[in-house]
Scaffold this motif. Structure first.
Motif, PDB file in Angstrom:
ATOM      1  N   LEU A 142      19.478 -27.921  14.100  1.00 20.74           N
ATOM      2  CA  LEU A 142      20.365 -27.837  15.259  1.00 20.74           C
ATOM      3  C   LEU A 142      20.032 -26.542  15.973  1.00 20.74           C
ATOM      4  N   SER A 143      19.579 -26.626  17.215  1.00 16.48           N
ATOM      5  CA  SER A 143      19.175 -25.418  17.926  1.00 16.48           C
ATOM      6  C   SER A 143      20.363 -24.781  18.642  1.00 16.48           C
ATOM      7  N   VAL A 144      20.307 -23.473  18.778  1.00 13.10           N
ATOM      8  CA  VAL A 144      21.380 -22.743  19.465  1.00 13.10           C
ATOM      9  C   VAL A 144      21.610 -23.267  20.892  1.00 13.10           C
ATOM     10  N   PRO A 145      20.557 -23.575  21.669  1.00 11.45           N
ATOM     11  CA  PRO A 145      20.810 -24.094  23.017  1.00 11.45           C
ATOM     12  C   PRO A 145      21.605 -25.406  23.041  1.00 11.45           C
ATOM     13  N   GLU A 146      21.582 -26.176  21.939  1.00  9.81           N
ATOM     14  CA  GLU A 146      22.340 -27.430  21.909  1.00  9.81           C
ATOM     15  C   GLU A 146      23.841 -27.202  21.813  1.00  9.81           C
ATOM     16  N   GLY A 147      24.257 -26.055  21.300  1.00 11.19           N
ATOM     17  CA  GLY A 147      25.674 -25.797  21.092  1.00 11.19           C
ATOM     18  C   GLY A 147      26.079 -26.066  19.656  1.00 11.19           C
ATOM     19  N   TYR A 148      27.213 -25.503  19.255  1.00 14.21           N
ATOM     20  CA  TYR A 148      27.642 -25.578  17.861  1.00 14.21           C
ATOM     21  C   TYR A 148      28.543 -26.774  17.570  1.00 14.21           C
ATOM     22  N   ASP A 149      28.927 -27.506  18.605  1.00 12.78           N
ATOM     23  CA  ASP A 149      29.960 -28.526  18.450  1.00 12.78           C
ATOM     24  C   ASP A 149      29.420 -29.926  18.184  1.00 12.78           C
ATOM     25  N   LYS A 150      28.240 -30.027  17.582  1.00 16.87           N
ATOM     26  CA  LYS A 150      27.645 -31.339  17.318  1.00 16.87           C
ATOM     27  C   LYS A 150      28.177 -31.979  16.028  1.00 16.87           C
ATOM     28  N   VAL A 151      28.875 -31.202  15.211  1.00 15.09           N
ATOM     29  CA  VAL A 151      29.285 -31.688  13.890  1.00 15.09           C
ATOM     30  C   VAL A 151      30.133 -32.942  13.991  1.00 15.09           C
ATOM     31  N   TYR A 152      31.141 -32.905  14.841  1.00 19.09           N
ATOM     32  CA  TYR A 152      32.053 -34.044  14.933  1.00 19.09           C
ATOM     33  C   TYR A 152      31.547 -35.117  15.886  1.00 19.09           C
ATOM     34  N   LYS A 153      30.458 -34.833  16.604  1.00 20.92           N
ATOM     35  CA  LYS A 153      29.849 -35.864  17.442  1.00 20.92           C
ATOM     36  C   LYS A 153      28.880 -36.729  16.631  1.00 20.92           C
ATOM     37  N   TYR A 154      28.252 -36.131  15.627  1.00 19.53           N
ATOM     38  CA  TYR A 154      27.267 -36.839  14.804  1.00 19.53           C
ATOM     39  C   TYR A 154      27.556 -36.627  13.322  1.00 19.53           C
ATOM     40  N   PRO A 155      28.753 -36.973  12.856  1.00 17.29           N
ATOM     41  CA  PRO A 155      29.130 -36.661  11.465  1.00 17.29           C
ATOM     42  C   PRO A 155      28.246 -37.282  10.394  1.00 17.29           C
ATOM     43  N   PRO A 156      27.728 -38.520  10.550  1.00 17.53           N
ATOM     44  CA  PRO A 156      26.905 -39.065   9.453  1.00 17.53           C
ATOM     45  C   PRO A 156      25.690 -38.206   9.136  1.00 17.53           C
ATOM     46  N   MET A 157      25.063 -37.644  10.157  1.00 13.30           N
ATOM     47  CA  MET A 157      23.877 -36.824   9.928  1.00 13.30           C
ATOM     48  C   MET A 157      24.229 -35.568   9.134  1.00 13.30           C
ATOM     49  N   PHE A 158      25.280 -34.873   9.533  1.00 13.49           N
ATOM     50  CA  PHE A 158      25.679 -33.661   8.832  1.00 13.49           C
ATOM     51  C   PHE A 158      26.114 -33.967   7.398  1.00 13.49           C
ATOM     52  N   ALA A 159      26.665 -35.158   7.193  1.00 17.34           N
ATOM     53  CA  ALA A 159      27.194 -35.512   5.874  1.00 17.34           C
ATOM     54  C   ALA A 159      26.111 -35.837   4.860  1.00 17.34           C
ATOM     55  N   ILE A 160      24.939 -36.337   5.306  1.00 18.92           N
ATOM     56  CA  ILE A 160      23.950 -36.830   4.349  1.00 18.92           C
ATOM     57  C   ILE A 160      22.837 -35.827   4.038  1.00 18.92           C
ATOM     58  N   VAL A 161      22.712 -34.755   4.820  1.00 19.12           N
ATOM     59  CA  VAL A 161      21.576 -33.850   4.616  1.00 19.12           C
ATOM     60  C   VAL A 161      21.872 -32.810   3.530  1.00 19.12           C
ATOM     61  N   ASP A 162      20.793 -32.265   2.972  1.00 15.87           N
ATOM     62  CA  ASP A 162      20.915 -31.217   1.968  1.00 15.87           C
ATOM     63  C   ASP A 162      20.990 -29.833   2.594  1.00 15.87           C
ATOM     64  N   ALA A 163      20.448 -29.703   3.800  1.00 14.55           N
ATOM     65  CA  ALA A 163      20.463 -28.401   4.461  1.00 14.55           C
ATOM     66  C   ALA A 163      20.556 -28.569   5.968  1.00 14.55           C
ATOM     67  N   LEU A 164      21.271 -27.654   6.588  1.00 14.00           N
ATOM     68  CA  LEU A 164      21.334 -27.520   8.043  1.00 14.00           C
ATOM     69  C   LEU A 164      20.553 -26.271   8.417  1.00 14.00           C
ATOM     70  N   ILE A 165      19.586 -26.433   9.306  1.00 15.31           N
ATOM     71  CA  ILE A 165      18.773 -25.308   9.742  1.00 15.31           C
ATOM     72  C   ILE A 165      19.097 -25.031  11.204  1.00 15.31           C
ATOM     73  N   VAL A 166      19.756 -23.930  11.454  1.00 11.02           N
ATOM     74  CA  VAL A 166      20.108 -23.542  12.823  1.00 11.02           C
ATOM     75  C   VAL A 166      18.900 -22.810  13.405  1.00 11.02           C
ATOM     76  N   THR A 167      18.274 -23.417  14.400  1.00  8.35           N
ATOM     77  CA  THR A 167      17.034 -22.882  14.949  1.00  8.35           C
ATOM     78  C   THR A 167      17.263 -22.149  16.277  1.00  8.35           C
ATOM     79  N   LYS A 168      16.225 -21.418  16.692  1.00  6.02           N
ATOM     80  CA  LYS A 168      16.225 -20.696  17.967  1.00  6.02           C
ATOM     81  C   LYS A 168      17.372 -19.701  18.052  1.00  6.02           C
ATOM     82  N   ILE A 169      17.595 -18.973  16.953  1.00 10.11           N
ATOM     83  CA  ILE A 169      18.708 -18.018  16.952  1.00 10.11           C
ATOM     84  C   ILE A 169      18.435 -16.832  17.867  1.00 10.11           C
ATOM     85  N   ASP A 170      17.193 -16.708  18.359  1.00  9.48           N
ATOM     86  CA  ASP A 170      16.920 -15.667  19.340  1.00  9.48           C
ATOM     87  C   ASP A 170      17.634 -15.948  20.665  1.00  9.48           C
ATOM     88  N   TYR A 171      18.153 -17.168  20.827  1.00 17.37           N
ATOM     89  CA  TYR A 171      18.906 -17.514  22.033  1.00 17.37           C
ATOM     90  C   TYR A 171      20.389 -17.145  21.927  1.00 17.37           C
TER      91      TYR A 171
END
Length: 225
Positions: A142-171
């Motif tokens: 999940l990249s910083v430019p996308e915003g942090y509020d994707k969790v409740y928009k796409y819950p199945p994806m967040f629920a099944i993965v082993d890791a969340l990688i927040v990318t482009k933190i330089d933004y």
């Protein structure tokens, strides 16, 4: 009645896919190949992150990459230019990767053996969540430019993965509305055991920690076998 039939067909397809995924996962583990499925929306930085990980992991063993796209050879070309074997998997407008596709891509490597195999999945936060690709670990970007509020928009994806990688933190300085603490909290409501990494592939920040986690995962797989 028609709706019931559609549900039954989907369940049958998913069950067959899962059985094939379990067999493939066991086969790779027996060969010492640690397989990671990388998922995200388009533009989150999957290829850039893979190139950064390659620099860390190539010292640990052989790496292979499966590049899945609707239609394109752009990403696989970048991987090959980095000296890594890559197979381009064109899904022909199918928005997810199924085990039959993975197995075809694997055969295209022609018997090469790998210590690490990565699947760069289709840029999509919906369909890929349903289909087990036989990976030992599934991660999402999940990249910083996308915003942090994707969790409740796409819950199945967040629920099944082993890791969340927040990318482009330089933004982060350019996106003051991005609430990292809220993202961590919301993601762990859906997935309490979720590992979260904050990285910038271009500067290298956080990439060593992610690479170490993958190495640890492979070591655990080998010890278990």
């Amino acid at each position: 009645m028609e709706e019931t039939r559609v549900i039954e067909v989907k369940e049958e397809i998913l069950a067959e896919n899962t059985a094939a995924a379990d067999a493939f996962r066991a086969k790779l583990a027996a060969e010492g190949c640690y397989y990671v499925d990388i998922m995200s929306s388009p533009g989150a930085g999957k290829t850039t992150l893979l190139l950064a990980l390659i620099e860390r992991l190539r010292k640990q063993g052989q790496i292979g990459i499966i590049e899945a796209d609707l239609e394109s050879f752009v990403d696989s070309k970048k991987i090959k230019e980095a000296g890594i074997p890559a197979v381009q998997l064109e899904t022909n407008n199918i928005c997810h990767v199924e085990m039959g596709m993975v197995e075809s891509a694997w055969r295209a490597f022609g018997g090469q053996r790998f210590d690490y195999l990565f699947l760069e999945n289709i840029g999509n936060l919906v369909c890929p969540a349903d289909f087990d690709t036989g990976a030992h670990r599934r991660v999402m970007l999940l990249s910083v430019p996308e915003g942090y509020d994707k969790v409740y928009k796409y819950p199945p994806m967040f629920a099944i993965v082993d890791a969340l990688i927040v990318t482009k933190i330089d933004y982060l300085p350019l996106n003051p509305d991005f609430d990292m603490a809220a993202l961590h909290e919301q993601a762990r409501v859906l997935n309490p055991g979720l590992k979260i990494f904050e990285v910038c592939a271009r500067t290298g920040e956080g990439v060593d920690e992610l690479a170490a986690w993958l190495q640890e995962g492979r070591d655990q797989m080998l010890a278990y076998d």
